[in-house]
Enzyme design. Structure first.
Site, PDB file in Angstrom:
ATOM      1  N   GLY A  13     -49.430  -5.183 -32.942  1.00 58.71           N
ATOM      2  CA  GLY A  13     -49.955  -6.049 -31.887  1.00 58.71           C
ATOM      3  C   GLY A  13     -49.304  -5.734 -30.562  1.00 58.71           C
ATOM      4  O   GLY A  13     -49.092  -6.612 -29.725  1.00 58.71           O
ATOM      5  N   GLY A  16     -50.810  -6.953 -27.173  1.00 59.11           N
ATOM      6  CA  GLY A  16     -50.959  -8.380 -26.918  1.00 59.11           C
ATOM      7  C   GLY A  16     -49.836  -8.918 -26.041  1.00 59.11           C
ATOM      8  O   GLY A  16     -48.914  -8.195 -25.656  1.00 59.11           O
ATOM      9  N   MET A  18     -47.342 -11.070 -26.689  1.00 61.26           N
ATOM     10  CA  MET A  18     -46.020 -11.007 -27.307  1.00 61.26           C
ATOM     11  C   MET A  18     -45.605  -9.561 -27.537  1.00 61.26           C
ATOM     12  O   MET A  18     -44.423  -9.216 -27.401  1.00 61.26           O
ATOM     13  CB  MET A  18     -46.025 -11.780 -28.633  1.00 61.26           C
ATOM     14  CG  MET A  18     -44.647 -11.972 -29.234  1.00 61.26           C
ATOM     15  SD  MET A  18     -43.534 -12.886 -28.139  1.00 61.26           S
ATOM     16  CE  MET A  18     -41.997 -12.761 -29.066  1.00 61.26           C
ATOM     17  N   ASN A 129     -41.235 -19.941 -35.329  1.00 59.89           N
ATOM     18  CA  ASN A 129     -40.728 -19.914 -33.957  1.00 59.89           C
ATOM     19  C   ASN A 129     -39.401 -19.157 -33.950  1.00 59.89           C
ATOM     20  O   ASN A 129     -38.460 -19.565 -34.626  1.00 59.89           O
ATOM     21  CB  ASN A 129     -40.539 -21.357 -33.455  1.00 59.89           C
ATOM     22  CG  ASN A 129     -40.331 -21.429 -31.963  1.00 59.89           C
ATOM     23  OD1 ASN A 129     -39.610 -20.620 -31.380  1.00 59.89           O
ATOM     24  ND2 ASN A 129     -40.961 -22.408 -31.332  1.00 59.89           N
ATOM     25  N   PHE A 130     -39.327 -18.071 -33.200  1.00 58.99           N
ATOM     26  CA  PHE A 130     -38.120 -17.244 -33.180  1.00 58.99           C
ATOM     27  C   PHE A 130     -37.139 -17.656 -32.088  1.00 58.99           C
ATOM     28  O   PHE A 130     -36.116 -16.998 -31.909  1.00 58.99           O
ATOM     29  CB  PHE A 130     -38.489 -15.767 -33.038  1.00 58.99           C
ATOM     30  CG  PHE A 130     -38.865 -15.138 -34.341  1.00 58.99           C
ATOM     31  CD1 PHE A 130     -37.915 -14.502 -35.117  1.00 58.99           C
ATOM     32  CD2 PHE A 130     -40.162 -15.216 -34.816  1.00 58.99           C
ATOM     33  CE1 PHE A 130     -38.237 -13.940 -36.340  1.00 58.99           C
ATOM     34  CE2 PHE A 130     -40.514 -14.659 -36.030  1.00 58.99           C
ATOM     35  CZ  PHE A 130     -39.546 -14.014 -36.797  1.00 58.99           C
ATOM     36  N   HIS A 160     -49.500 -26.153 -26.256  1.00 60.45           N
ATOM     37  CA  HIS A 160     -49.571 -24.706 -26.137  1.00 60.45           C
ATOM     38  C   HIS A 160     -50.706 -24.310 -25.192  1.00 60.45           C
ATOM     39  O   HIS A 160     -51.513 -25.143 -24.791  1.00 60.45           O
ATOM     40  CB  HIS A 160     -49.796 -24.057 -27.505  1.00 60.45           C
ATOM     41  CG  HIS A 160     -48.581 -24.045 -28.367  1.00 60.45           C
ATOM     42  ND1 HIS A 160     -48.254 -25.093 -29.202  1.00 60.45           N
ATOM     43  CD2 HIS A 160     -47.594 -23.119 -28.527  1.00 60.45           C
ATOM     44  CE1 HIS A 160     -47.132 -24.815 -29.845  1.00 60.45           C
ATOM     45  NE2 HIS A 160     -46.714 -23.627 -29.453  1.00 60.45           N
ATOM     46  N   LYS A 164     -54.454 -20.666 -27.937  1.00 64.98           N
ATOM     47  CA  LYS A 164     -53.833 -20.760 -29.268  1.00 64.98           C
ATOM     48  C   LYS A 164     -54.830 -21.347 -30.253  1.00 64.98           C
ATOM     49  O   LYS A 164     -55.433 -22.391 -30.000  1.00 64.98           O
ATOM     50  CB  LYS A 164     -52.568 -21.613 -29.221  1.00 64.98           C
ATOM     51  CG  LYS A 164     -51.814 -21.631 -30.557  1.00 64.98           C
ATOM     52  CD  LYS A 164     -50.451 -22.269 -30.425  1.00 64.98           C
ATOM     53  CE  LYS A 164     -49.735 -22.340 -31.754  1.00 64.98           C
ATOM     54  NZ  LYS A 164     -49.464 -20.997 -32.329  1.00 64.98           N
TER      55      LYS A 164
END
Length: 274
Positions: A13, A16, A18, A129-130, A160, A164
């Site tokens: 990805g 994108g 992220m 969630n990182f 958000h 999303k």
């Protein structure tokens, strides 16, 4: 792998939002090296240098849709795509004995079961969630719920950006599960989407309410409200930019590389293991 050695990663990805943030983060890292940048086969960006994609110096890594062609260029794959694509990347990593860091959300239970099954053979860090701050919030919710959860009405509000797709967010669901487990309730029966008309007696049923906002370019905000009579406790986490997530991803990648562990892990596991 010793701590001095570089970590070769692939980003799925990559084109994108992220993915681009991750390319920039890896380019600035002294430890993690970009070995492959993957996108879907319909992308018009295939063939360009990953560095040019984010407006930095050339990195010598071309955007590609052929994972098989670059399988020798990385040891750990970072995946922020969509559930169906993630399952294909997971299968590839499982077949080729490569670890994977998964930040995709919206998986169904069958897909989650496959991820856990694959973790018997490879290392997997799978997190809704990182952000390190969000992981700390989840721990704080457990403590708050144990102390005041049974005497309060509990609401979770999550916000958000307009694009999303999954709702409630995976982070919000994790919040609800942590609170429910701390109180001692069954996860599946303890939360519901907020609807005044449909859930008039929700407070008597002691269910956790979820309110969802999708608007503009909000990156991510989560609030848990413990509302008693005469006082209210709110625990909130706000992501101000996507760089807050990339820091956690880099931490997960290096942890997997150094530990060489096989198994199923999340960010809370990483924070609890020095």
């Amino acid at each position: 792998m010793c701590k001095e050695n570089p970590v070769l990663i692939a980003i799925a990805g990559a084109t994108g939002r992220m993915g681009r943030e991750l390319i920039q983060a890896v380019a600035q890292s002294k430890r993690v090296i970009l070995g492959a940048a993957i996108t879907h086969d319909r992308s018009t960006l295939c063939g360009i240098d990953a560095g040019e994609l984010v407006g930095i110096n050339r990195l010598g890594v071309l955007i590609s849709s052929e994972l098989e062609a670059v399988k020798n260029n990385f040891d750990i794959l970072i995946d922020f795509t969509c559930p169906n694509a993630s399952m294909k990347y997971l299968a590839f990593c499982h077949q080729n004995n490569k670890s994977i860091v998964i930040g995709t959300t919206g998986f169904n239970q069958f897909q989650k079961n496959i991820i856990k099954a694959c973790s018997k053979s490879i290392g997997i860090v799978f997190s809704a969630n990182f952000s390190i701050g969000a992981s700390l919030m989840l721990e704080l919710l457990k403590k708050a719920a144990k102390i005041v959860g049974e005497s309060c009405d509990i609401e979770i509000i999550e916000m958000h950006h307009r694009d999303k797709k999954d709702a409630p967010s995976a982070t919000a669901i994790a919040m609800g599960k942590n609170i429910a487990c701390a109180i001692g309730e069954k996860e599946s029966n303890n939360y519901t989407l907020y609807d005044h008309k449909k859930y008039k007696n929700r407070y008597k049923m002691k269910k956790i309410g979820f309110s969802i906002i999708r608007a503009g370019d909000i990156i991510g905000e989560h609030t848990a409200i413990f509302a008693g009579i005469g006082e209210r406790l709110e625990i909130t986490h706000k992501a101000l930019n996507r760089a807050t997530f990339t820091k956690g991803v880099i931490r997960a990648v290096t942890w997997l590389a150094d530990s060489k562990k096989k198994g199923f892990f999340n960010m809370q596991d990483l924070l609890n293991q020095k």
